[in-house]
Design an enzyme around this catalytic site. Structure first.
Site, PDB file in Angstrom:
ATOM      1  N   ASP A 160       0.857  -0.987  -0.027  1.00 48.90           N
ATOM      2  CA  ASP A 160       0.144   0.037   0.013  1.00 48.90           C
ATOM      3  C   ASP A 160       0.953   1.211  -0.018  1.00 48.90           C
ATOM      4  O   ASP A 160       0.632   2.198   0.866  1.00 48.90           O
ATOM      5  CB  ASP A 160      -1.102  -0.150   1.166  1.00 48.90           C
ATOM      6  CG  ASP A 160      -1.924  -1.169   1.077  1.00 48.90           C
ATOM      7  OD1 ASP A 160      -1.944  -1.934   0.220  1.00 48.90           O
ATOM      8  OD2 ASP A 160      -2.806  -1.094   1.953  1.00 48.90           O
ATOM      9  N   ASP A 187      -0.668  -4.361  -3.595  1.00 43.63           N
ATOM     10  CA  ASP A 187      -1.456  -3.326  -3.652  1.00 43.63           C
ATOM     11  C   ASP A 187      -1.027  -1.717  -3.750  1.00 43.63           C
ATOM     12  O   ASP A 187      -1.555  -1.023  -3.045  1.00 43.63           O
ATOM     13  CB  ASP A 187      -2.903  -3.237  -2.764  1.00 43.63           C
ATOM     14  CG  ASP A 187      -3.509  -4.713  -3.108  1.00 43.63           C
ATOM     15  OD1 ASP A 187      -3.357  -5.489  -4.162  1.00 43.63           O
ATOM     16  OD2 ASP A 187      -3.998  -5.343  -1.982  1.00 43.63           O
TER      17      ASP A 187
END
Length: 336
Positions: A160, A187
């Site tokens: 992230d 991600d």
């Protein structure tokens, strides 16, 4: 991710490389803007970026001299129009770094730079989160304000790295990233904003696995046409061939109306990109519930005709330009 609740299974992390981007000509300082200088060695107006922000009015240009600046930098919504810029034009000379995980500080608290203000510009510097315990998301940048521009920046993290987030519902923020470098594994470009990544190197780290992670995780609201656009960029990494997914479908908080939209177009895709499984399911939601497409890409990682590599038609692609992603209702156009 998600912003609330249990995160996905933790994965191993490698150290973020500190490769320096080439010199980029920096846009001129806005006319009549107040200007202050930050220098860790005491030769400026402030020794920390946060002190400069606390003392600055909206619209201030904050020049940052070379050095490493540790701890979170937070730009509140009450200070729009701020510019943070390195003084050398070489992003590796100015490093803002932290190592805080979301498991102890929450998503916003983990971000090395938390930018909630509109009309901000960040250029010529590095933002890194070096958290190395491998068990939590740990953001380098939380971009939570509208009409933000990032030029010649390096965003370094693992899980992230970069969040574009406008809050729950259909509210959407817009950000433009140009001629930059983004690194991560899981991600690492994600959120529900209208986010354009243009002419940028996107590097996937090697987890030493047959699953070397996911580049994007979009949670675009179903009412918003545009989500994440990667254009004129280079997707690369040291990973084994066909082990990295372009993205997966993030229904933030389990929201049924988080119908992520991602388009990768006019970009060079390395051989690390999967053929089968380039788009992945997440938390019980099929990737087919989201809006994932590609258009006019080149390189070893481009589609060879597998059914799970949807291609956008040229007619449709004409409406999915960087300018259209960012225009909103006010016609904002920072595109170079």
């Amino acid at each position: 991710m998600p912003l609330h609740g249990t995160r996905r299974t933790a994965v191993a992390r490698t150290a973020a490389a500190l490769a320096v981007l080439p010199l980029t000509v920096m846009p001129a300082t806005p006319a009549n803007a107040a200007t202050v200088t930050v220098a860790a060695d005491g030769s400026g107006n402030h020794t920390t970026i946060q002190a400069a922000l606390a003392a600055s009015a909206p619209g201030t240009v904050i020049n940052i001299k070379p050095g490493t600046y540790r701890g979170q930098v937070s730009i509140p919504a009450s200070k729009p129009g701020i510019t943070l810029q390195g003084t050398t034009g070489t992003s590796g000379d100015i490093v803002i770094t932290g190592s805080t995980p979301a498991s102890t500080a929450g998503t916003a608290g983990s971000a090395t730079v938390l930018n909630l203000a509109k009309d901000t510009t960040v250029k010529g510097l590095t933002i890194a989160n070096t958290y190395a315990a491998h068990d939590s998301q740990a953001l380098a940048l939380y971009a939570g304000g509208d009409r933000q521009v990032y030029r010649n920046v390096r965003l370094l993290g693992y899980q992230d790295t970069f969040l574009s987030w406008g809050g729950t519902g259909a509210s959407q923020v817009r950000q433009y990233v140009y001629k930059s470098y983004i690194e991560g594994a899981v991600d690492f470009i994600y959120g529900n904003g209208a986010l354009v990544i243009d002419s940028t190197t996107i590097r996937s780290l090697d987890r030493g696995s047959t699953n070397n992670g996911y580049i994007t995780a979009a949670a675009t609201h179903s009412g918003n046409r545009y989500g994440i656009l990667i254009t004129r960029s280079t997707l690369t990494g040291p990973s084994a061939a066909r082990t990295v997914a372009l993205g997966r479908c993030w229904h933030a908080g389990g929201a049924a109306d988080a119908i992520g939209q991602v388009l990768v177009r006019d970009s060079a895709l390395g051989g690390h990109i999967r053929q089968a499984g380039a788009w992945q399911d997440m938390s019980g939601f099929s990737w087919k519930t989201c809006r994932f497409t590609e258009y006019n890409n080149t390189g070893a990682g481009t589609s060879t005709g597998t059914a799970d590599r949807p291609q956008m038609s040229g007619t449709t692609a004409a409406g999915y330009t960087a300018q259209n992603y960012l225009a909103g209702s006010d016609g904002w156009n920072p595109v170079q």
